[in-house]
Scaffold this active site. Structure first.
Site, PDB file in Angstrom:
ATOM      1  N   ASP A  15       0.850  -1.203   0.000  1.00 26.18           N
ATOM      2  CA  ASP A  15       0.000   0.000   0.000  1.00 26.18           C
ATOM      3  C   ASP A  15       0.875   1.238   0.000  1.00 26.18           C
ATOM      4  O   ASP A  15       0.748   2.130  -0.827  1.00 26.18           O
ATOM      5  CB  ASP A  15      -0.921  -0.009   1.218  1.00 26.18           C
ATOM      6  CG  ASP A  15      -1.659  -1.345   1.329  1.00 26.18           C
ATOM      7  OD1 ASP A  15      -1.487  -2.029   2.349  1.00 26.18           O
ATOM      8  OD2 ASP A  15      -2.356  -1.707   0.377  1.00 26.18           O
ATOM      9  N   GLN A 248      13.777   1.676  -2.192  1.00 26.06           N
ATOM     10  CA  GLN A 248      13.076   1.258  -3.418  1.00 26.06           C
ATOM     11  C   GLN A 248      13.970   1.300  -4.663  1.00 26.06           C
ATOM     12  O   GLN A 248      13.957   0.378  -5.472  1.00 26.06           O
ATOM     13  CB  GLN A 248      11.847   2.132  -3.652  1.00 26.06           C
ATOM     14  CG  GLN A 248      10.623   1.675  -2.875  1.00 26.06           C
ATOM     15  CD  GLN A 248       9.350   2.384  -3.308  1.00 26.06           C
ATOM     16  OE1 GLN A 248       9.392   3.539  -3.736  1.00 26.06           O
ATOM     17  NE2 GLN A 248       8.220   1.693  -3.207  1.00 26.06           N
ATOM     18  N   GLY A 265       2.724  -9.619  -4.251  1.00 29.28           N
ATOM     19  CA  GLY A 265       1.835  -8.484  -4.041  1.00 29.28           C
ATOM     20  C   GLY A 265       1.559  -7.657  -5.277  1.00 29.28           C
ATOM     21  O   GLY A 265       1.076  -8.162  -6.275  1.00 29.28           O
ATOM     22  N   GLU A 266       1.887  -6.390  -5.217  1.00 32.60           N
ATOM     23  CA  GLU A 266       1.563  -5.455  -6.293  1.00 32.60           C
ATOM     24  C   GLU A 266       2.764  -4.682  -6.793  1.00 32.60           C
ATOM     25  O   GLU A 266       3.108  -4.738  -7.975  1.00 32.60           O
ATOM     26  CB  GLU A 266       0.463  -4.488  -5.829  1.00 32.60           C
ATOM     27  CG  GLU A 266       0.061  -3.486  -6.881  1.00 32.60           C
ATOM     28  CD  GLU A 266      -1.348  -2.930  -6.664  1.00 32.60           C
ATOM     29  OE1 GLU A 266      -1.613  -1.834  -7.179  1.00 32.60           O
ATOM     30  OE2 GLU A 266      -2.160  -3.595  -5.996  1.00 32.60           O
ATOM     31  N   ASP A 267       3.446  -3.969  -5.921  1.00 34.78           N
ATOM     32  CA  ASP A 267       4.472  -3.048  -6.410  1.00 34.78           C
ATOM     33  C   ASP A 267       5.717  -3.787  -6.900  1.00 34.78           C
ATOM     34  O   ASP A 267       6.221  -3.494  -7.985  1.00 34.78           O
ATOM     35  CB  ASP A 267       4.825  -2.032  -5.332  1.00 34.78           C
ATOM     36  CG  ASP A 267       5.676  -0.903  -5.904  1.00 34.78           C
ATOM     37  OD1 ASP A 267       6.839  -0.776  -5.474  1.00 34.78           O
ATOM     38  OD2 ASP A 267       5.195  -0.211  -6.813  1.00 34.78           O
ATOM     39  N   SER A 268       6.212  -4.771  -6.137  1.00 34.84           N
ATOM     40  CA  SER A 268       7.388  -5.519  -6.609  1.00 34.84           C
ATOM     41  C   SER A 268       7.023  -6.309  -7.866  1.00 34.84           C
ATOM     42  O   SER A 268       7.862  -6.493  -8.763  1.00 34.84           O
ATOM     43  CB  SER A 268       7.906  -6.467  -5.512  1.00 34.84           C
ATOM     44  OG  SER A 268       6.917  -7.412  -5.144  1.00 34.84           O
TER      45      SER A 268
HETATM   46  O1  TRH Z   1       4.438  -5.897   0.700  1.00 38.08           O
HETATM   47  P1  TRH Z   1       3.534  -6.517  -0.281  1.00 38.08           P
HETATM   48  O2  TRH Z   1       3.158  -7.882  -0.067  1.00 38.08           O
HETATM   49  O3  TRH Z   1       2.229  -5.633  -0.397  1.00 38.08           O
HETATM   50  C1  TRH Z   1       0.970  -6.200  -0.513  1.00 38.08           C
HETATM   51  C2  TRH Z   1       0.415  -5.887  -1.805  1.00 38.08           C
HETATM   52  O4  TRH Z   1       0.403  -4.570  -2.046  1.00 38.08           O
HETATM   53  C3  TRH Z   1      -1.003  -6.383  -1.905  1.00 38.08           C
HETATM   54  O5  TRH Z   1      -1.597  -5.925  -3.082  1.00 38.08           O
HETATM   55  C4  TRH Z   1      -1.805  -5.877  -0.781  1.00 38.08           C
HETATM   56  O6  TRH Z   1      -3.060  -6.480  -0.837  1.00 38.08           O
HETATM   57  C5  TRH Z   1      -1.113  -6.281   0.463  1.00 38.08           C
HETATM   58  O7  TRH Z   1       0.197  -5.724   0.510  1.00 38.08           O
HETATM   59  C6  TRH Z   1      -1.878  -5.755   1.597  1.00 38.08           C
HETATM   60  O8  TRH Z   1       4.214  -6.465  -1.715  1.00 38.08           O
HETATM   61  P2  TRH Z   1       4.499  -5.276  -2.719  1.00 38.08           P
HETATM   62  O9  TRH Z   1       3.256  -4.733  -3.252  1.00 38.08           O
HETATM   63  O10 TRH Z   1       5.496  -5.784  -3.675  1.00 38.08           O
HETATM   64  O11 TRH Z   1       5.199  -4.151  -1.830  1.00 38.08           O
HETATM   65  C7  TRH Z   1       6.497  -4.312  -1.338  1.00 38.08           C
HETATM   66  C8  TRH Z   1       7.256  -2.989  -1.436  1.00 38.08           C
HETATM   67  O12 TRH Z   1       8.550  -3.142  -0.819  1.00 38.08           O
HETATM   68  C9  TRH Z   1       7.529  -2.556  -2.884  1.00 38.08           C
HETATM   69  O13 TRH Z   1       7.352  -1.145  -2.971  1.00 38.08           O
HETATM   70  C10 TRH Z   1       9.005  -2.895  -3.099  1.00 38.08           C
HETATM   71  C11 TRH Z   1       9.528  -2.638  -1.723  1.00 38.08           C
HETATM   72  N1  TRH Z   1      10.816  -3.238  -1.394  1.00 38.08           N
HETATM   73  C12 TRH Z   1      11.866  -2.388  -1.146  1.00 38.08           C
HETATM   74  O14 TRH Z   1      11.739  -1.158  -1.247  1.00 38.08           O
HETATM   75  N2  TRH Z   1      13.076  -2.934  -0.790  1.00 38.08           N
HETATM   76  C13 TRH Z   1      13.291  -4.274  -0.684  1.00 38.08           C
HETATM   77  O15 TRH Z   1      14.395  -4.712  -0.356  1.00 38.08           O
HETATM   78  C14 TRH Z   1      12.185  -5.145  -0.974  1.00 38.08           C
HETATM   79  C15 TRH Z   1      12.387  -6.631  -0.886  1.00 38.08           C
HETATM   80  C16 TRH Z   1      10.948  -4.599  -1.304  1.00 38.08           C
END
Ligand code: TRH
Length: 373
Positions: A15, A248, A265-268
């Protein structure tokens, strides 16, 4: 235009990951004045190390970051209000929106999905008299908002991927030794449910050496430690390394450097697509396996009906990784994916070109709002 973006950190990082990226792009590329309201600054700081969780109000680059408190403070109403992922705006703030002479454009930014019904709902108004709320859907096709894509992203990625020295420096900065000839570097960011031991077993006896890169305090890092693979030690053809949780932009560089990426999830998930490398997506696990539809909808678009057959290995790998078929299928699915990796590499290079044609979500959203202000 002045924007308020509201983010409630439900669980995990997505999020705030999406909101932080959107805020930065609107400010940097659309000249927007952005105020980002977040209820959990401690989680936010994982993605933005310069943030001070102790402050109710602070400036981070071009963005004003405010702690979303209850009761909510009285503030001026901007031109655009973005409620993300149905986080429900503070009642007092809605009353102020109703009372303001020029009604703001009210957007509900939805979760990303490849399902076909999204097109029918994207941009639809929902009367909240005297206001109107618009549903805005990210997506992978015309008729959706597209996905987050900052200007120059492809050029930066290509320049980095063509710079072996730069990649080696980046890895060295994280204490990761350069790739050995024929070795595959694979990053893993997953949920606890992922069948990690089965994957390590598959790699242990696989055709080529694999080094798994995991991120501190994440399930994959814990699994590497449990398997005795965390500090570069090898077991057969698999070894591993745990690096710090990255900001990020450095996470992007890791996705660009690795040969394959496991994301969630979504962003990665979206960042792995921009990395133009083959990837495995673990959808956010949902009751009754409803995430199956999300996974299959995306794979059908990504691989295209024609390639589904040729990519049966990858389809099986995704399906097993999402816990939808037995984990015993991981080893043969990985072997089959390796056998078709050139074709999968080509698909991974072509897909971002198609995504780019949709335009970036931030610029599409800014245009949508400027037409309604
Ligand atoms: O953390 P998530 O599992 O988020 C999820 C999803 O958004 C999902 O849609 C939602 O329903 C749930 O949360 C509640 O995975 P996501 O979306 O990939 O977000 C992880 C964030 O972390 C992304 O912006 C990338 C970032 N990240 C870093 O900045 N550094 C890192 O080393 C890693 C591994 C990730």
């Amino acid at each position: 235009m002045r924007w308020d973006i509201f983010c409630r950190v439900v669980d995990n990082l997505g999020d705030i990951g999406v909101c932080w990226r959107l805020a930065r792009q609107l400010a940097a590329e659309e000249g927007a004045e952005v105020r980002l309201w977040v209820d959990d600054l401690v989680t936010f700081r994982q993605l933005a190390p310069n943030l001070d969780p102790g402050l109710d109000a602070q400036r981070l680059g071009d963005i004003v970051v405010r702690r979303w408190t209850e009761p909510f403070p009285e503030v001026g109403i901007p031109d655009v209000v973005v409620e993300t992922f149905g986080c429900d705006l503070p009642p007092g703030y809605i009353m102020a929106m109703e009372a303001t002479p020029k009604a703001p454009v009210w957007i509900n930014l939805e979760y990303l999905s490849a399902e076909s019904w999204v097109n029918g709902y994207h941009g639809r108004p929902s009367p909240q008299p005297p206001l109107t709320k618009y549903f805005y859907f990210p997506g992978f096709t015309e008729g959706t908002g597209g996905v987050l894509m900052e200007q120059g992203l492809r050029q930066r990625r290509e320049a980095f991927q063509n710079d072996a020295g730069g990649q080696a420096q980046f890895l060295a900065r994280l204490g990761v030794r350069p790739k050995a000839p024929g070795e595959l570097l694979v990053s893993i960011f997953c949920y606890p449910q992922a069948p990690l031991p089965a994957l390590f077993d598959a790699w242990q006896t696989g055709a080529q050496p694999v080094r798994a890169i995991a991120f501190e305090d994440t399930p994959a890092a814990k699994a590497l430690v449990a398997a005795g693979l965390a500090s570069g030690a090898a077991r057969g053809r698999v070894s591993g390394q745990v690096v710090p949780f990255l900001a990020q932009d450095d996470y992007d560089r890791m996705l660009w450097t690795c040969d394959w990426n496991f994301v969630r999830g979504e962003d990665s998930f979206v960042r792995a697509q921009w990395a133009a490398r083959p990837f495995i997506w673990q959808a956010y696990p949902q009751q009754e396996d409803t995430h199956r539809i999300k996974m299959q909808s995306f794979l059908a678009r990504y691989l295209g009906a024609s390639a589904m057959g040729a990519s049966a290995g990858l389809v099986d790998l995704w399906t097993a990784w999402n816990g939808l078929i037995p984990r015993a299928r991981i080893a043969p699915a990985w072997a089959a994916s390796m056998a078709t990796r050139d074709g999968l590499g080509e698909i991974a290079r072509q897909w971002p070109v198609r995504l780019e044609a949709l335009g970036g979500l931030a610029s599409n959203l800014a245009r949508f709002c400027s037409e309604r202000v």
